[in-house]
Write an enzyme that holds these catalytic residues in place. Structure first.
Site, PDB file in Angstrom:
ATOM      1  N   ASP A   1      -9.345  -2.026   2.805  1.00  0.00           N
ATOM      2  CA  ASP A   1      -9.139  -1.408   4.111  1.00  0.00           C
ATOM      3  C   ASP A   1     -10.194  -1.851   5.117  1.00  0.00           C
ATOM      4  O   ASP A   1     -10.093  -1.533   6.303  1.00  0.00           O
ATOM      5  CB  ASP A   1      -9.158   0.123   3.972  1.00  0.00           C
ATOM      6  CG  ASP A   1      -8.041   0.618   3.076  1.00  0.00           C
ATOM      7  OD1 ASP A   1      -6.965  -0.004   3.090  1.00  0.00           O
ATOM      8  OD2 ASP A   1      -8.247   1.603   2.339  1.00  0.00           O
TER       9      ASP A   1
ATOM     10  N   ASP B   1       0.823  -1.205   0.000  1.00  0.00           N
ATOM     11  CA  ASP B   1       0.000   0.000   0.000  1.00  0.00           C
ATOM     12  C   ASP B   1       0.859   1.259   0.000  1.00  0.00           C
ATOM     13  O   ASP B   1       0.634   2.189  -0.776  1.00  0.00           O
ATOM     14  CB  ASP B   1      -0.907  -0.026   1.237  1.00  0.00           C
ATOM     15  CG  ASP B   1      -2.290   0.517   0.939  1.00  0.00           C
ATOM     16  OD1 ASP B   1      -2.586   0.751  -0.251  1.00  0.00           O
ATOM     17  OD2 ASP B   1      -3.083   0.712   1.881  1.00  0.00           O
TER      18      ASP B   1
END
Length: 537
Positions: free
Chosen positions: A429, A351
């Site tokens: 997420d 990420d």
């Protein structure tokens, strides 16, 4: 293909960050009649141009419409036609920066680039245009035509960008969606674990085997393969977005319909009436579940048809997304805390790299992750692989990846000229920390620890989301939410295990959980065969 197979095929596209966008306002008024005025939406790059925050502090310039000229060469227009003017040229054939550089050298005060293919933030490599200072913005070609039709030819324009409110109410909605989905998914996974343990204690081996076969055990080998595939697919999306986006939409449509059915079927089966059945294909089906399946397919189909309807399609997408995340958290099981650490640790690096590091690698200077999340081709001068030409027809809106929660930002102090802006949160997420929350609840069930691991991990996730929103508000740029969610969930879980002196057991997990369902079935079959052999038990 079963629900687990469809979900596995879609998982790589979940890792999109929490992001938000930038826009401004063009105020146009007639010089002969100042009361005749109108506002229009523009998009600009804040790293190129700093616009005033209010109309009272902005300066105006006389508008000169040079469309359909592209202005990719200084020879296209006389020098005096641009001097101290706000000029409008067509998009295409050269980059935004080249147009802006030519306009600045010809003395233009403001450059507006008319687009027929939608509004997006102008981008490009500024290394060779360091002295570029002219305000540059993108405006819809339809709005350019409307200015001439509504306000006439003697028009002045002003550019400004009202500040967004410091507190964004859409963040509250996203926070509630994320935290409740993670908590509910983890709770559901734990309850399934409890049912399996009870069934095992009752010697209902067939039912236990069936439920295990519906789960997917994510061991370290699968985690590494998954992370590699995620990197490959993200890069492929970056270069071939215009084709692959439809593949993702199709996968999401199928997976979300299956997920919505699985979530609602659990509730429907709790109802003790209306259980009439029909026979077919050698078995029987509950009529109410057949209607439920039709409803779920219809819901996904309605979203596909109206997915670009900004006013309400986001509600359907979020409902389908919540079901998708819940089913994923319940279906995909982490065998132990070690696997959770490996998965979240690798994806944290993934990420951060694709959000913070890739801007230094790409030619446009933009993050690969953010460009994929918002549609990478929208930020360039190319559309469907060809240079954009000045045509008389408006193109269809850019397709966006559906693997995000979308909530409109409420703006009470600024006009909604540019439509409804959205805040986005990637499914990854929610799902990835949710897998740890689910493991914590299953471990609570196995050890009869009164949900202490589950509660602390949920609280840690909520704190991580709040920290993400805080950093997003302060930095005003896209954030890799896993950078904050991973430590806020892993650390509390580990501290609870250390405090309860259960770290070794928490780290390694239970033996039967470590076994893949396929291996579980094979082992059970081997055990059955051995008992059938002479001398077997």
């Amino acid at each position: 293909m079963g629900s687990a197979g469809v979900l596995r095929a879609a998982l790589w596209g979940l890792l999109l960050p929490l992001i938000c966008a930038q826009e401004g306002i063009l105020h146009a008024f007639n010089n002969d009649n100042p009361l005749l005025k109108k506002d229009y939406c523009i998009m600009y790059n804040p790293s190129w141009t700093t616009l005033p925050s209010s109309l009272s502090t902005a300066t105006s310039a006389r508008l000169t419409n040079l469309t359909p000229k592209l202005v990719c060469s200084p020879a296209e227009v006389p020098h005096d036609m641009m001097k101290d003017k706000a000029v409008v040229v067509m998009r295409g054939n050269c980059t935004f920066l080249e147009k802006a550089w030519i306009a600045q050298n010809l003395g233009a005060k403001i450059l507006l680039i008319a687009s027929e293919t939608g509004l997006d933030t102008p981008s490009g490599d500024r290394t060779t245009y360091k002295n570029l200072s002219i305000p540059t913005a993108l405006i819809s070609y339809a709005d350019v035509l409307d200015i001439g039709k509504t306000l006439g030819n003697n028009v002045n324009v002003t550019l400004y960008s009202p500040p967004l409110p410091r507190f964004d109410f859409s963040m509250v909605v996203i926070f509630l969606i994320a935290v409740l989905t993670v908590a509910l998914g983890g709770f559901w996974s734990g309850m399934e674990e409890l049912e399996e343990l009870k069934a095992s204690a009752s010697s209902e081996s067939t039912e236990v085997s069936r439920k295990n076969s519906e789960s997917v055990i994510f061991n370290p080998a699968k985690i590494i393969v998954f992370v590699i595939l995620s990197c490959v697919m993200l890069v492929l999306l970056y270069y071939f977005y215009v084709w692959l986006v439809y593949v993702i939409i199709a996968i999401f449509c199928v997976a979300s319909a299956i997920s919505l059915y699985n979530c609602l079927a659990v509730l429907v089966r709790k109802i003790h009436f209306g259980q009439c059945r029909v026979a077919g294909c050698g078995t029987t089906f509950e009529v109410r579940l057949i209607f439920l399946l039709g409803f779920c397919i219809a819901t996904a189909a309605v979203w596909v048809v109206f997915r670009n309807e900004e006013r309400w399609a986001w509600i359907l997408q979020d409902i389908l997304g919540i079901a998708f995340c819940l089913n994923f958290i319940k279906t995909l099981k982490m065998p132990n805390f070690k696997s959770c650490v490996i998965l979240l640790g690798l994806l944290l690096v993934y990420d951060v790299f694709f959000v913070f590091i890739t801007p230094y690698i790409t030619k446009s200077g933009q993050s690969i992750m953010v460009e994929v999340a918002t549609g990478p081709f929208k930020n360039s001068e190319k559309n469907y692989g060809n240079l954009v030409e000045a045509s008389g027809e408006r193109s269809a809106p850019h397709e966006k990846l559906p693997v995000v929660m979308r909530v409109p930002r409420l703006q009470f102090c600024t006009p909604m000229i540019c439509g409804v802006p959205f805040s986005l949160l990637g499914f990854g997420d929610i799902i990835l920390p949710g897998l740890l929350v689910a493991y914590c609840h299953r471990f609570d069930v196995q050890t009869s620890s009164s949900s202490v691991y589950f509660i602390f991990c949920c609280v840690g996730y909520a704190v991580g989301m709040l920290l993400t929103f805080l950093v997003l508000t302060l930095m005003k740029m896209a954030q890799p939410a896993l950078l904050y969610l991973v430590p806020c969930t892993l650390i509390p879980s580990a501290l609870v295990a250390w405090k309860r002196k259960e770290m070794k057991k928490f780290w390694e997990g239970n033996n039967y959980q470590v076994m893949d369902p396929a291996d579980f079935g094979a082992a059970e079959e081997s055990s059955t065969l051995s008992r059938e052999q002479p001398g077997g038990e």
